[in-house]
Motif scaffolding. Structure first.
Motif, PDB file in Angstrom:
ATOM      1  N   THR A 162       0.838  -1.186   0.000  1.00 38.61           N
ATOM      2  CA  THR A 162       0.000   0.000   0.000  1.00 38.61           C
ATOM      3  C   THR A 162       0.871   1.233   0.000  1.00 38.61           C
ATOM      4  N   SER A 163       0.319   2.336  -0.462  1.00 45.17           N
ATOM      5  CA  SER A 163       1.043   3.605  -0.416  1.00 45.17           C
ATOM      6  C   SER A 163       0.082   4.692   0.004  1.00 45.17           C
ATOM      7  N   THR A 164       0.603   5.784   0.425  1.00 43.52           N
ATOM      8  CA  THR A 164      -0.217   6.873   0.929  1.00 43.52           C
ATOM      9  C   THR A 164       0.225   8.173   0.283  1.00 43.52           C
ATOM     10  N   ASP A 165      -0.740   8.905  -0.237  1.00 44.65           N
ATOM     11  CA  ASP A 165      -0.471  10.233  -0.761  1.00 44.65           C
ATOM     12  C   ASP A 165      -1.065  11.245   0.204  1.00 44.65           C
ATOM     13  N   ILE A 166      -0.225  12.144   0.707  1.00 45.20           N
ATOM     14  CA  ILE A 166      -0.713  13.207   1.576  1.00 45.20           C
ATOM     15  C   ILE A 166      -1.065  14.404   0.695  1.00 45.20           C
ATOM     16  N   HIS A 167      -2.190  15.038   0.955  1.00 41.44           N
ATOM     17  CA  HIS A 167      -2.594  16.145   0.105  1.00 41.44           C
ATOM     18  C   HIS A 167      -3.318  17.190   0.941  1.00 41.44           C
ATOM     19  N   PHE A 168      -3.700  18.285   0.298  1.00 42.63           N
ATOM     20  CA  PHE A 168      -4.247  19.411   1.038  1.00 42.63           C
ATOM     21  C   PHE A 168      -5.646  19.154   1.597  1.00 42.63           C
ATOM     22  N   GLY A 169      -6.430  18.290   0.946  1.00 44.32           N
ATOM     23  CA  GLY A 169      -7.803  18.092   1.375  1.00 44.32           C
ATOM     24  C   GLY A 169      -7.910  17.636   2.820  1.00 44.32           C
ATOM     25  N   MET A 170      -8.817  18.242   3.549  1.00 47.23           N
ATOM     26  CA  MET A 170      -8.988  17.906   4.958  1.00 47.23           C
ATOM     27  C   MET A 170      -9.973  16.760   5.169  1.00 47.23           C
ATOM     28  N   LYS A 171     -10.571  16.277   4.084  1.00 45.30           N
ATOM     29  CA  LYS A 171     -11.543  15.195   4.225  1.00 45.30           C
ATOM     30  C   LYS A 171     -10.895  13.950   4.821  1.00 45.30           C
ATOM     31  N   ASP A 172      -9.688  13.613   4.338  1.00 47.71           N
ATOM     32  CA  ASP A 172      -9.006  12.430   4.859  1.00 47.71           C
ATOM     33  C   ASP A 172      -8.621  12.594   6.319  1.00 47.71           C
ATOM     34  N   VAL A 173      -8.208  13.821   6.686  1.00 46.67           N
ATOM     35  CA  VAL A 173      -7.852  14.089   8.083  1.00 46.67           C
ATOM     36  C   VAL A 173      -9.081  13.900   8.964  1.00 46.67           C
ATOM     37  N   ASP A 174     -10.204  14.480   8.536  1.00 46.58           N
ATOM     38  CA  ASP A 174     -11.462  14.317   9.280  1.00 46.58           C
ATOM     39  C   ASP A 174     -11.815  12.839   9.426  1.00 46.58           C
ATOM     40  N   GLU A 175     -11.648  12.089   8.335  1.00 48.65           N
ATOM     41  CA  GLU A 175     -12.020  10.673   8.363  1.00 48.65           C
ATOM     42  C   GLU A 175     -11.138   9.882   9.333  1.00 48.65           C
ATOM     43  N   GLN A 279      -3.931  11.555  21.643  1.00 46.85           N
ATOM     44  CA  GLN A 279      -3.250  12.509  22.516  1.00 46.85           C
ATOM     45  C   GLN A 279      -1.923  12.953  21.911  1.00 46.85           C
ATOM     46  N   ARG A 280      -1.157  12.002  21.368  1.00 51.25           N
ATOM     47  CA  ARG A 280       0.129  12.348  20.746  1.00 51.25           C
ATOM     48  C   ARG A 280      -0.087  13.202  19.500  1.00 51.25           C
ATOM     49  N   TYR A 281      -1.120  12.884  18.735  1.00 49.33           N
ATOM     50  CA  TYR A 281      -1.417  13.638  17.518  1.00 49.33           C
ATOM     51  C   TYR A 281      -1.709  15.096  17.844  1.00 49.33           C
ATOM     52  N   ALA A 282      -2.554  15.325  18.833  1.00 45.94           N
ATOM     53  CA  ALA A 282      -2.886  16.696  19.226  1.00 45.94           C
ATOM     54  C   ALA A 282      -1.650  17.430  19.727  1.00 45.94           C
ATOM     55  N   LYS A 315     -13.155  25.284  11.825  1.00 47.57           N
ATOM     56  CA  LYS A 315     -13.276  24.166  10.892  1.00 47.57           C
ATOM     57  C   LYS A 315     -11.908  23.924  10.250  1.00 47.57           C
ATOM     58  N   LEU A 316     -11.574  22.692  10.006  1.00 55.61           N
ATOM     59  CA  LEU A 316     -10.262  22.370   9.455  1.00 55.61           C
ATOM     60  C   LEU A 316     -10.045  23.000   8.083  1.00 55.61           C
ATOM     61  N   ASP A 317     -11.129  23.158   7.316  1.00 57.04           N
ATOM     62  CA  ASP A 317     -10.998  23.742   5.983  1.00 57.04           C
ATOM     63  C   ASP A 317     -10.590  25.210   6.026  1.00 57.04           C
ATOM     64  N   THR A 318     -10.751  25.875   7.164  1.00 56.06           N
ATOM     65  CA  THR A 318     -10.396  27.290   7.256  1.00 56.06           C
ATOM     66  C   THR A 318      -8.928  27.496   7.593  1.00 56.06           C
ATOM     67  N   LEU A 319      -8.188  26.430   7.872  1.00 60.74           N
ATOM     68  CA  LEU A 319      -6.772  26.552   8.219  1.00 60.74           C
ATOM     69  C   LEU A 319      -5.951  26.895   6.982  1.00 60.74           C
ATOM     70  N   SER A 320      -4.752  27.418   7.200  1.00 65.12           N
ATOM     71  CA  SER A 320      -3.877  27.756   6.089  1.00 65.12           C
ATOM     72  C   SER A 320      -3.353  26.481   5.438  1.00 65.12           C
ATOM     73  N   SER A 321      -2.800  26.623   4.210  1.00 65.85           N
ATOM     74  CA  SER A 321      -2.296  25.441   3.504  1.00 65.85           C
ATOM     75  C   SER A 321      -1.167  24.773   4.283  1.00 65.85           C
ATOM     76  N   GLY A 322      -0.302  25.579   4.923  1.00 66.71           N
ATOM     77  CA  GLY A 322       0.785  25.007   5.711  1.00 66.71           C
ATOM     78  C   GLY A 322       0.267  24.237   6.911  1.00 66.71           C
ATOM     79  N   LEU A 327      -1.305  18.956   9.655  1.00 65.36           N
ATOM     80  CA  LEU A 327      -2.367  18.086  10.147  1.00 65.36           C
ATOM     81  C   LEU A 327      -2.501  16.840   9.279  1.00 65.36           C
ATOM     82  N   GLY A 328      -2.303  16.995   7.968  1.00 63.99           N
ATOM     83  CA  GLY A 328      -2.425  15.850   7.072  1.00 63.99           C
ATOM     84  C   GLY A 328      -1.311  14.840   7.263  1.00 63.99           C
ATOM     85  N   VAL A 329      -0.068  15.326   7.287  1.00 61.46           N
ATOM     86  CA  VAL A 329       1.084  14.437   7.456  1.00 61.46           C
ATOM     87  C   VAL A 329       1.017  13.725   8.807  1.00 61.46           C
ATOM     88  N   MET A 330       0.762  14.495   9.854  1.00 58.82           N
ATOM     89  CA  MET A 330       0.758  13.907  11.197  1.00 58.82           C
ATOM     90  C   MET A 330      -0.422  12.961  11.406  1.00 58.82           C
TER      91      MET A 330
END
Length: 355
Positions: A162-175, A279-282, A315-322, A327-330
């Motif tokens: 399997t492989s993982t692509d990290i991207h800007f969309g916050m949908k995966d983070v929410d999921e 807890q570690r993620y936050a 809302k996560l969608d209001t955060l900056s791209s950085g 949030l996506g990588v972590m």
């Protein structure tokens, strides 16, 4: 290209112009890949899928390939074997016909043998046997939809990679967050039925309090945690009464209450790892967020981002791209389902905090 190879997504190599790729693993001969080798592997894999999923022999496949090169689609659709094969492959007849047209190998070639013995086939086997990690490529932030033909040429069930692509969309983070928190809440709901049955036995037999129960009730924070999980099912007054019994050293005198709390704590132990990951993620995200704070409410199993000034939830969608990148990588590293990763950094000094 390295990501495509390590993740077994060889079809994506067609996006690049190359004559040969050399890749060396420890204690293994060099794999030498070329576009021609990929074409052979692709055709062989297509044959293999047709043979297994559509249950066609080599002669039938070649007959369909020759028909596709000679007749229009309207004529092909009249052929019973063609229609059945397209149905079994679960693809449109037009896509199936186009794929058949591109088969140009001689009729006497053993494509299934070529598939196994081709450089791509041997590399695929090597990765399946020796490379059980997910691939995390940084920074890759945009999801690339999988092409229909990639599904035809490579059997995902056989790859095990399997492989993982990290991207800007916050949908995966929410999921990922929702999956983790829902796992905790759902586990406790399911546990209540089991605990109810155990309580009936406890009340009927009335055994003395066990050493295991006493040991589990030493930590007050554990009791507070499981009381928070039962939410409105227990009033605040009742929760305070239970905690007062603990503070006064009287809790163990109530054998049945002690057993019930012990059962709740034992149920929590089964999701403790997920709870600790949240807890570690936050915590790690808060190391990067400025004027914002991610809060994990372990009592209610919720995660949200708040303004540090004003305290408004964001809302996560209001955060900056950085911030979304972080949030996506972590979220993948801390909340992803893979047990191990190979992480590829592409010019990290340009876009990542090295520290």
């Amino acid at each position: 290209m390295l990501q495509c190879i390590l993740s077994g997504k060889f079809a994506k190599l067609t996006k690049f112009t190359y004559s040969k790729i050399y890749i060396k693993f420890s204690n293994v001969d060099v794999f030498v890949l070329s576009p021609g080798d990929y074409a052979i592997s692709k055709t062989g894999a297509f044959f293999k899928n047709l043979a297994s999923r559509a249950r066609l022999d080599v002669d039938q496949i070649w007959r369909l390939a020759m028909m596709a090169q000679k007749f229009p689609l309207s004529r092909l659709r009249e052929d019973i074997i063609f229609r059945k094969a397209a149905h079994d492959m679960r693809i449109p007849t037009s896509v199936f016909a186009n794929r058949l047209i591109r088969i140009a190998a001689p009729e006497d070639r053993d494509l299934l043998s070529d598939l196994e013995n081709s450089p791509f086939g041997m590399l695929k086997s090597f990765l399946e046997q020796n490379f059980c990690h997910s691939v995390l490529y940084l920074p890759t932030y945009r999801r690339v939809e999988q092409d229909v033909e990639e599904l035809l040429d490579f059997d995902k069930d056989e790859r095990g990679i399997t492989s993982t692509d990290i991207h800007f969309g916050m949908k995966d983070v929410d999921e990922r967050i929702n999956r983790a928190t829902r796992n905790i809440r759902d586990h406790f709901i399911a546990s209540y039925g089991m605990i109810s049955g155990q309580m009936l036995g406890q009340l009927a037999e009335n055994p003395p309090i066990s050493a295991e129960t006493l040991d589990s009730l030493k930590d007050k924070s554990q009791i507070e945690l499981v009381l928070g999980r039962v939410a409105e099912n227990v009033s605040q007054t009742q929760k305070e009464l239970i905690l007062k019994l603990y503070d006064d050293g009287e809790l163990e005198k109530n054998v049945h209450l002690s057993f019930f709390l012990f059962s709740l704590i034992k149920a929590y132990d089964q999701v403790r790892q997920v709870d600790a990951a949240l807890q570690r993620y936050a915590k790690v995200c808060n190391g990067y967020l400025i004027n914002k704070e991610m809060r994990y409410d372990s009592l209610n199993a919720t995660v949200a981002v708040y303004e540090t000034i004003g305290g408004n939830e964001l809302k996560l969608d209001t955060l900056s791209s950085g911030e979304k990148q972080i949030l996506g990588v972590m979220s993948e590293l801390y909340l992803g389902e893979s047990e191990s990763y190979i992480v590829i950094f592409d010019e990290p000094e340009l876009s990542l905090s090295m520290e």
